[in-house]
Design a protein around this motif. Structure first.
Motif, PDB file in Angstrom:
ATOM      1  N   LEU A  10       0.931  -1.143  -0.081  1.00 34.78           N
ATOM      2  CA  LEU A  10      -0.032  -0.104  -0.009  1.00 34.78           C
ATOM      3  C   LEU A  10       0.922   1.336  -0.159  1.00 34.78           C
ATOM      4  N   LEU A  11       2.043   1.346   0.716  1.00 29.44           N
ATOM      5  CA  LEU A  11       2.885   2.378   0.812  1.00 29.44           C
ATOM      6  C   LEU A  11       3.638   2.657  -0.509  1.00 29.44           C
ATOM      7  N   LYS A  12       3.944   1.419  -1.202  1.00 28.27           N
ATOM      8  CA  LYS A  12       4.620   1.719  -2.578  1.00 28.27           C
ATOM      9  C   LYS A  12       3.590   2.180  -3.689  1.00 28.27           C
ATOM     10  N   HIS A  13       2.222   1.696  -3.328  1.00 29.31           N
ATOM     11  CA  HIS A  13       1.360   2.319  -4.334  1.00 29.31           C
ATOM     12  C   HIS A  13       0.971   3.791  -3.889  1.00 29.31           C
ATOM     13  N   THR A  14       1.263   4.357  -2.657  1.00 28.62           N
ATOM     14  CA  THR A  14       0.986   5.687  -2.188  1.00 28.62           C
ATOM     15  C   THR A  14       2.322   6.417  -2.947  1.00 28.62           C
ATOM     16  N   ILE A  15       3.283   5.913  -2.651  1.00 31.49           N
ATOM     17  CA  ILE A  15       4.603   6.830  -3.354  1.00 31.49           C
ATOM     18  C   ILE A  15       4.331   6.691  -4.958  1.00 31.49           C
ATOM     19  N   ASP A  16       3.501   5.850  -5.486  1.00 29.01           N
ATOM     20  CA  ASP A  16       3.485   5.838  -6.851  1.00 29.01           C
ATOM     21  C   ASP A  16       2.581   7.007  -7.168  1.00 29.01           C
ATOM     22  N   LEU A  17       1.565   7.206  -6.181  1.00 27.39           N
ATOM     23  CA  LEU A  17       0.455   8.179  -6.541  1.00 27.39           C
ATOM     24  C   LEU A  17       1.065   9.617  -6.414  1.00 27.39           C
ATOM     25  N   LYS A  18       1.913   9.528  -5.299  1.00 32.90           N
ATOM     26  CA  LYS A  18       2.607  11.035  -5.117  1.00 32.90           C
ATOM     27  C   LYS A  18       4.089  10.851  -4.717  1.00 32.90           C
ATOM     28  N   GLN A  19       5.054  11.094  -5.803  1.00 40.26           N
ATOM     29  CA  GLN A  19       6.428  10.684  -5.401  1.00 40.26           C
ATOM     30  C   GLN A  19       6.986  11.559  -4.466  1.00 40.26           C
ATOM     31  N   ASN A  20       6.068  12.678  -3.895  1.00 37.25           N
ATOM     32  CA  ASN A  20       7.046  13.472  -3.091  1.00 37.25           C
ATOM     33  C   ASN A  20       6.540  13.538  -1.771  1.00 37.25           C
ATOM     34  N   TYR A  21       5.688  12.375  -1.469  1.00 44.97           N
ATOM     35  CA  TYR A  21       5.080  12.053  -0.129  1.00 44.97           C
ATOM     36  C   TYR A  21       5.873  11.603   0.842  1.00 44.97           C
ATOM     37  N   ARG A  22       6.539  12.580   1.691  1.00 46.35           N
ATOM     38  CA  ARG A  22       7.474  12.387   2.713  1.00 46.35           C
ATOM     39  C   ARG A  22       7.133  11.224   3.693  1.00 46.35           C
ATOM     40  N   ASP A  23       5.849  11.300   4.327  1.00 47.28           N
ATOM     41  CA  ASP A  23       5.195  10.453   5.243  1.00 47.28           C
ATOM     42  C   ASP A  23       5.130   9.140   5.048  1.00 47.28           C
TER      43      ASP A  23
END
Length: 534
Positions: A479-492
């Protein structure tokens, strides 16, 4: 004296327009200004030669004074548009002349650029350029319209853009400074019509616009043609256009038409509000009403059942009672909103008793508003936590049931509102601290929210946290990998992924994630640099 006052008023309004920094408003003004004076000059040139001088004299002085004042304001204040201010402002010319007089130190610029190769993210250096944000919103609007044959014809439904955009939000929008904003309009009135009412809805507006423009042009040409057959006027204040029209009335018509066109321009880059929407229909109505000739008679509708005085009094009484009922209802809705606003503010400062009371009263006045129930669920959840802290198990259980019931009602009324599902998740998450079963319910609610808003990076991020609490670390990592794919600069998301990799004893993968963030997003993140060495 009156002319001076109106000129100063126009200059003041233009200055206020510049202070708004609205590029669409400035463009609308430019179009209206060009159309108005263009039509005035064109119409004056079509008059008989005997009247051309009088007409041009009457419009020439205002034209010069107004545009000189506009130029002076721009020259001293600027427009906040770089492409314009670079050549049209006093400050820009001062800078240009001073730089010409003194040779520039190119080495200093080169050294500075070399020392600072990293460009800060937009969230650090300022907001994303509005034009870029609009392109993403427009892209989502078009995708929503093209989603099915039904939506292409009749749209997603009036005032449903907020729901539609969530489902078709472009992934690139997550890299803007407004990535987590709620968009209830397309920031383009015509795309908003297209998305929510389809081709049929947008077509009806375009038909209205086109019909009125063609009618206006036809009427103005007929007036100018009629004027060419009229003898020269002896009075400089009275130019007869046939149909009992005077020069001042003609100018008023052109100004209303130009103002109406400015609304069409600004609506392309924004959205209508109550006042502009009124003007959109009121200005054409004024022009059309003013062109009813004296020999034309109004259409009279006969109402035989109101023939007697007694019946007219009864009808008047019915209208008065109906008006009073409607006004009272509107007043109650307004009062309900004030109660809700008071409850909302109280909830934000943890005054849950006051919040629940005010929102409950608002619901009693307007039981069909789902937002009231959604906020009531949050306030009641706060009361449940207070009861648990006070060891009041019975009260806590009652508040939990009421909170869930309020959330159920909000979702029943508006099942496609993703924010209501997020609120439901927060409620269940709050209760999960005391009953682990609520964690599964929170996951289920958030999974439904993800179906409604698949491109929202906050949803998979929070899902990862919730599934991690259940010990499903592998799923959390995906899920976190998918999150980063959606927003590449999401620090959290990078940080959470590092934590989960440490949890499953794979620190090298965690360091690789931090290194990826430092390389692609922010090389100067000291916290991540320190954690790289852990």
């Amino acid at each position: 004296m009156g002319f001076v006052i109106w000129t100063l008023t126009a200059a003041l309004f233009f200055l206020v327009l510049l202070f708004t920094r609205s590029r669409s408003g400035l463009l609308g003004f430019a179009v209206a200004d060009l159309v108005f004076w263009g039509l005035v000059l064109f119409g004056s040139s079509r008059l008989p030669k005997q009247n051309q001088g009088t007409a041009l004299k009457r419009v020439g002085v205002p034209f010069f004074l107004l545009h000189f004042s506009f130029f002076l304001i721009v020259f001293l204040n600027g427009t906040h548009i770089d492409a314009v201010d670079r050549w049209a402002t006093l400050g820009a010319w001062k800078s240009r002349l001073s730089s010409t007089a003194q040779p520039a130190d190119h080495s200093a610029v080169t050294n500075e650029a070399t020392a600072s190769g990293y460009v800060a993210p937009l969230l650090e250096s300022g907001g994303t350029e509005s034009g870029k944000i609009r392109r993403y919103v427009w892209q989502g609007a078009i995708s929503a319209w093209r989603s099915s044959t039904k939506t292409m014809l009749i749209g997603t439904g009036t005032e449903t853009f907020a729901f539609a955009f969530y489902q078709f939000k472009p992934k690139g929008h997550n890299l803007t400074s407004e990535w987590d904003f709620l968009y209830n309009k397309a920031h383009n009135e015509y795309l908003n019509y297209l998305t929510t009412t389809g081709v049929l809805g947008l077509g009806s507006y375009l038909l209205f616009f086109g019909s009125f423009v063609l009618w206006f042009v036809k009427v103005q040409m007929s007036k100018l043609k009629a004027q060419s057959n009229v003898k020269a006027q002896s009075s400089k204040n009275s130019l007869d256009f046939g149909f009992d029209w005077k020069f001042d009335i003609w100018i008023l018509e052109l100004s209303l038409f130009a103002a109406w066109l400015s609304i069409l321009v600004t609506n392309f880059f924004g959205f209508s509000v109550v006042v502009t929407q009124l003007f959109l229909f009121l200005f054409p109505a004024i022009i059309i009403a003013g062109n009813i000739r004296s020999d034309q008679h109004a259409v009279l509708v006969s109402l035989p059942f109101l023939a007697s005085t007694h019946k007219r009094r009864i009808a008047a009484f019915i209208v008065m009672v109906a008006g009073l009922v409607i006004a009272t209802r509107i007043g109650l809705l307004w009062y309900a909103d004030t109660l809700f606003a008071s409850g909302y503010r109280a909830s934000r400062i943890d005054s849950y008793v006051q919040a629940a009371d005010n929102i409950e009263r608002a619901i009693a006045l307007n039981p069909g508003e789902p937002l009231y129930y959604d906020e009531a669920g949050s306030a009641l959840a706060g009361l449940a936590i207070l009861a648990i802290e006070q060891k009041d198990a019975t009260g806590a259980a009652a508040f939990i049931k009421q909170s869930v019931r309020a959330s159920d009602t909000a979702i029943t009324i508006s099942p496609n509102n993703v924010n209501f599902w997020k609120t439901r998740t927060k409620i269940y998450y709050t209760f999960s601290a005391f009953d682990g079963a609520f964690n599964d319910a929170a996951i289920e609610a958030l999974e439904h929210a993800q179906k409604l808003s698949p491109a929202d990076p906050k949803i998979p991020y929070n899902l990862a946290i919730l599934t991690g609490r259940n010990g499903q670390n592998d799923r959390s990592i995906e899920l976190l990998k998918h999150t980063i794919d959606l927003k590449q600069n999401y620090r959290d998301a990078y940080y959470a992924l590092w934590v989960f990799y440490k949890e499953i004893k794979k620190p090298e993968l965690g360091r690789a994630i931090l290194a990826d963030y430092l390389t692609k997003v922010d090389p100067a993140d000291k916290d991540f640099q320190e954690r790289m060495n852990e």
